[in-house]
Enzyme design. Structure first.
Site, mmCIF file in Angstrom:
data_model
loop_
_atom_site.group_PDB
_atom_site.id
_atom_site.type_symbol
_atom_site.label_atom_id
_atom_site.label_comp_id
_atom_site.label_asym_id
_atom_site.label_seq_id
_atom_site.Cartn_x
_atom_site.Cartn_y
_atom_site.Cartn_z
ATOM 1 N N GLN A 213 29.765 41.693 77.972
ATOM 2 C CA GLN A 213 30.774 40.995 77.183
ATOM 3 C C GLN A 213 32.184 41.267 77.707
ATOM 4 O OE1 GLN A 213 28.475 42.584 73.395
ATOM 5 N NE2 GLN A 213 30.285 41.498 72.744
ATOM 6 N N PHE A 244 25.715 40.952 70.912
ATOM 7 C CA PHE A 244 26.028 41.447 69.565
ATOM 8 C C PHE A 244 26.898 42.709 69.565
ATOM 9 C CE2 PHE A 244 21.598 39.732 69.510
ATOM 10 C CZ PHE A 244 21.906 38.496 68.999
ATOM 11 N N GLU A 248 29.435 45.348 75.173
ATOM 12 C CA GLU A 248 30.887 45.459 75.348
ATOM 13 C C GLU A 248 31.235 46.633 76.244
ATOM 14 O OE1 GLU A 248 35.005 45.910 72.717
ATOM 15 O OE2 GLU A 248 33.154 45.287 71.743
ATOM 16 N N ARG A 326 38.034 50.280 61.737
ATOM 17 C CA ARG A 326 37.781 48.964 61.158
ATOM 18 C C ARG A 326 37.000 49.087 59.852
ATOM 19 N NH1 ARG A 326 38.190 43.116 62.241
ATOM 20 N NH2 ARG A 326 39.023 43.579 64.287
ATOM 21 N N ARG A 358 28.149 43.735 66.115
ATOM 22 C CA ARG A 358 28.674 42.601 65.355
ATOM 23 C C ARG A 358 29.242 43.012 63.991
ATOM 24 N NH1 ARG A 358 25.059 37.117 64.815
ATOM 25 N NH2 ARG A 358 26.719 35.658 64.233
ATOM 26 N N PHE A 360 31.632 45.400 63.884
ATOM 27 C CA PHE A 360 32.444 46.496 64.425
ATOM 28 C C PHE A 360 32.952 47.453 63.340
ATOM 29 C CE2 PHE A 360 35.948 48.331 66.985
ATOM 30 C CZ PHE A 360 35.315 48.472 68.196
ATOM 31 N N THR A 461 42.119 45.163 66.490
ATOM 32 C CA THR A 461 43.087 46.104 65.925
ATOM 33 C C THR A 461 43.826 46.870 67.017
ATOM 34 O OG1 THR A 461 41.250 47.658 65.577
ATOM 35 C CG2 THR A 461 41.945 46.330 63.698
ATOM 36 N N ALA A 530 35.229 40.913 68.415
ATOM 37 C CA ALA A 530 36.154 40.786 67.279
ATOM 38 C C ALA A 530 36.272 39.347 66.794
ATOM 39 C CB ALA A 530 37.533 41.345 67.633
ATOM 40 N N GLU A 731 31.554 37.165 63.402
ATOM 41 C CA GLU A 731 31.205 38.363 62.647
ATOM 42 C C GLU A 731 31.156 38.203 61.132
ATOM 43 O OE1 GLU A 731 32.788 42.005 65.363
ATOM 44 O OE2 GLU A 731 34.315 40.653 64.584
#
Length: 780
Positions: A213, A244, A248, A326, A358, A360, A461, A530, A731
């Site tokens: 990702q 998902f 990342e 988060r 997904r 986060f 964020t 995100a 998400e």
């Protein structure tokens, strides 16, 4: 010469925005024609890599004999820490605590120790199993409770959000509840496991095909490992078979090992772990313990909240700091807390390092908010939906725990519409009557219903990640190609961005070519995460299109001596003054006049800022909203259950592609339902993950889908200037199945006539449901 054919309706383009256009690869998936990395033709001389994993959760490596590995048939090389020319680290953070290979100490069961390079994948895997590794084992710390007792440290600096005088507000509250809940993690279970293919080039360059990702993260990590600049590493990805969040950062180690093998052997290297190895060696969704105290009045208005969100993070930081941050950002969900204190605890444990998934951390935060609402409702003998409505942002306040003002709140509107359309009140009354009869007659089955909202902040964020680049090329025949920094993992990002480009030029979608994401075209990409992929990359592509259109308008103005406002892009053609020119002819003429028909584009999200230390800022550009009403039936003898009906009303702004968005809502709901019901991760006392295959880890299947599944889009344009006033959809839908968890809780509570709060933890497996039923019966 072939000329593109436009739609017969000259007032509408085929496949522009707001149209339900099919996924660009959907038909290829069905036909088996979609190419993934393992489907690519293999380069001549390709070798395969396999991981050698630790069989100790915590301890010191006292010896590692790899002679039998090297002597195994087909083996060409073995990679260890001594083969790393750069740094032995693939951490996505500045903690630098994610080694490729463990050196002296192992920190979780399944940690990579070495890699084998062999002629075939099977030979590499068989050879890896022949290693003789000895350890001085030490007791592992595996759970949040053990981490707290043993005084383990945090993997990242914890965050705290505060507003108001919590102690005073709590002390003055007429009612107070203090309790704790356990919330399990989740395996990503993407259909395509991690994979990397590294091809060496001249001058030490490496080309990597990686299922990721975040191509730039792979590029940077591999460059650091090889000790080369980033421009020596090119990363490309056309599509992933699911991700998902699990791709990342977790792809770094596979890409780095493949690149190391290519550097050492001078040959192409492919690394694709087995499903079991993938599950053992890669991170999951964080499991949490949520300790909460809530103060409220006789009507159910929340007066004070004091909560701690403790997460099992694993052995290293990875993304645990932002994930637990988060969780706090979403610990209010849709509700105003007059006084609030929220703390995160990212605990280190001797388990695989958990990572993005997904939502986060957001879903874990929302669960805490909804749990408190349910507690209040049971304490006061009221419908939880009534308590939800009384605490929405609105008259009593609209400032979040992180001091952002909530604007254009849609919670009350969505809840009101869904409550009416799904006939919630009448169904709830009927369910209670039916359960009362079942209790009186000794019946087996109980029904439950719940309606829950979601308010989900959209933006990274980490403010600096809210940026994207794109490259748009218009060719002399009028066809167009688009490249951007987003990655396609099945969510429909590519088709949406292509729709944006088609709309910009007013050409049919089949004239727009979607090209693979590559760091050679778009540098410094942000992760596709995100829920911001379309927001960022769509705007960047639109910026590139507008740059080209400005040149074309200026050309037409000068060429045909007309004012700029008389150059208008129409479906398949351009009106210049009183004449209309077909798009391909217009482009060809511009090309003949040496007009530059290529442009990069860029976008950065405006009006967002965040001061983490102060716990203040405008962390999110906007919020997405939604609500779901779920009905379940539970077998009180076995704890087994069925999801009978789900009704969803979801806010995606002005949908760019309703079909894609509805698909994302369906998929997100079922995935979230699996997390909260059937998917259970379990480590034994030695730190071994025992749920490491489909035989022991139960994701939802087709038969688990709600029997009745109604989804409606709110279709209300975003109040913020997002791409064509759409909103994110990736998400937020995953949070909607919290309604399933609370519907199960509602059904369980019926066995004691709703007098006692069931205290049902997640995942609410049939075993946990049965235990909760038996506990209520014992108390009753």
């Amino acid at each position: 010469m072939h000329k593109p054919v436009f739609a017969t309706n000259r007032n509408v383009i085929t496949g522009g925005v707001y149209q339900s256009t099919r996924h660009d690869s959907g038909h290829k998936h069905v036909a088996g024609e979609a190419l993934y990395i393992d489907d690519m033709p293999e380069p001549a001389g390709l070798l395969h890599a396999a991981l050698g994993l630790s069989h100790c959760a915590h301890g010191v490596i006292t010896g590692m004999d790899l002679s039998a590995v090297l002597a195994s048939p087909g083996v060409e090389a073995v990679l260890t820490v001594d083969d790393i020319p750069g740094v032995n680290d693939v951490s996505p953070s500045n903690h630098h605590d994610d080694p490729i290979f463990a050196e002296k100490r192992v920190m979780f069961y399944g940690q990579p120790l070495f890699a084998v390079i062999a002629r075939t994948r099977n030979e590499a895997r068989l050879a890896a199993a022949k290693a003789k590794v000895s350890y001085q084992e030490e007791p592992p710390v595996l759970t949040i409770a053990e981490a707290r007792r043993s005084g383990m440290d945090y993997v990242a600096e914890p965050m705290s959000l505060n507003r108001g005088d919590v102690e005073a507000a709590m002390a003055a509250s007429p009612h107070r509840i203090k309790r704790s809940m356990n919330l399990g993690g989740q395996e990503h279970f993407y259909l395509e496991s991690h994979i990397a293919l590294a091809i060496p080039g001249e001058d030490g360059d490496i080309t990597l095909y990686s299922s990721t990702q975040h191509p730039s993260e792979i590029q940077h990590s591999v460059a650091h490992v090889l000790g080369v600049p980033s421009n020596a590493v090119t990363v490309e990805i056309r599509r992933m078979g699911g991700a998902f969040g699990g791709k990342e950062t977790q792809g770094n180690i596979f890409a780095a090992i493949a690149a190391l093998g290519a550097r050492k052997t001078g040959r192409a290297i492919k690394l694709r772990p087995d499903r079991d190895e993938d599950m053992v060696a890669t991170g999951k969704r964080h499991d949490f313990v949520i300790d909460y105290e809530v103060g409220f009045d006789d009507e159910g208005h929340i007066l004070a909240v004091d909560a701690v969100f403790a997460a099992r993070c694993g052995f290293s930081a990875d993304l645990s700091g932002p994930v637990t941050d988060r969780a706090l950002f979403h610990a209010d969900n849709a509700y105003f807390y007059p006084a609030v204190r929220l703390n995160a605890q990212p605990w280190r444990t001797h388990t695989v390092s958990n990572t993005a998934f997904r939502g986060f951390g957001g879903p874990q935060g929302v669960i805490g908010a909804e749990r408190m609402i349910e507690e209040i409702a049971y304490a006061l003998g009221k419908d939880p939906l009534e308590i939800r409505k009384r605490n929405f942002y609105g008259e009593k306040g609209n400032v979040t725990p992180y001091h952002q003002t909530v604007e254009a709140d849609l919670s009350a509107e969505i809840i009101g519409k869904l409550e009416a359309s799904c006939d919630y009140q009448a169904r709830r009354a009927a369910i209670r009557e039916e359960n009362a009869r079942e209790n009186a007659n000794g019946g087996i089955f109980r029904r439950g219903i719940a309606l829950t909202p979601v308010k989900f902040g959209i933006s990274f964020t980490n403010s600096w990640q809210n940026q994207a680049g794109a490259l748009v090329n218009v060719y002399s025949d009028g066809s167009v190609s688009v490249n951007h920094g987003g990655t396609e993992m099945g969510q429909g990002l590519y088709i949406k961005v292509a729709q944006v480009v088609a709309e910009a030029f007013q050409i049919d979608l089949d004239m727009v070519k979607i090209t693979p994401t590559t760091t050679a075209k778009i540098p410094n990409t942000s992760p596709t995460a995100a829920s911001s992929g379309t927001d960022l990359n769509g705007m960047a592509a639109l910026n590139a299109c507008n740059n080209i259109k400005e040149r074309l308008i200026a050309f037409a103005r000068d060429k045909f001596q007309v004012p700029e406002d008389q150059v208008i892009f129409l479906p398949g053609r351009v009106r210049v003054g009183n004449r209309e020119i077909e798009w391909p002819d217009f482009v060809k003429e511009a090309y003949g006049n040496r007009i530059h028909l290529s442009s990069s584009g860029f976008y950065r999200t405006p009006d967002i800022y965040w001061d983490r230390k102060a716990g203040r800022g405008r962390a999110f550009y906007y919020y997405s909203y939604g609500a779901a009403a779920s009905e379940v039936v539970v077998d009180t003898f076995t704890g087994e259950y069925r999801v009978e009906r789900v009704d969803i009303l979801h806010d995606v702004g002005a949908s760019l592609n309703p079909a894609i968005d509805i698909g994302q809502i369906e998929g997100g709901f079922v995935q979230g339902m699996g997390w909260l019901t059937t998917e259970e991760l379990w480590w034994d006392a030695k730190g071994r993950l025992r749920t490491h295959a489909p035989s022991t880890y139960k994701i939802p299947v087709a038969s688990d889908r709600p029997r009745i599944f109604n989804i409606e889009l709110l279709n209300k344009p975003n109040h913020m200037p997002s791409i064509h006033r759409s909103k994110a959809v990736g998400e937020p839908p995953l949070v909607l199945p919290i309604s399933v968890l609370h519907a199960l809780s509602d059904a369980v509570a019926s066995v004691a006539d709703y007098r006692i709060f069931p205290n049902l933890d997640a995942p609410a497996t049939p075993e946990r449901v049965l235990f909760a039923i038996e506990a209520l019966r014992a108390k009753g």
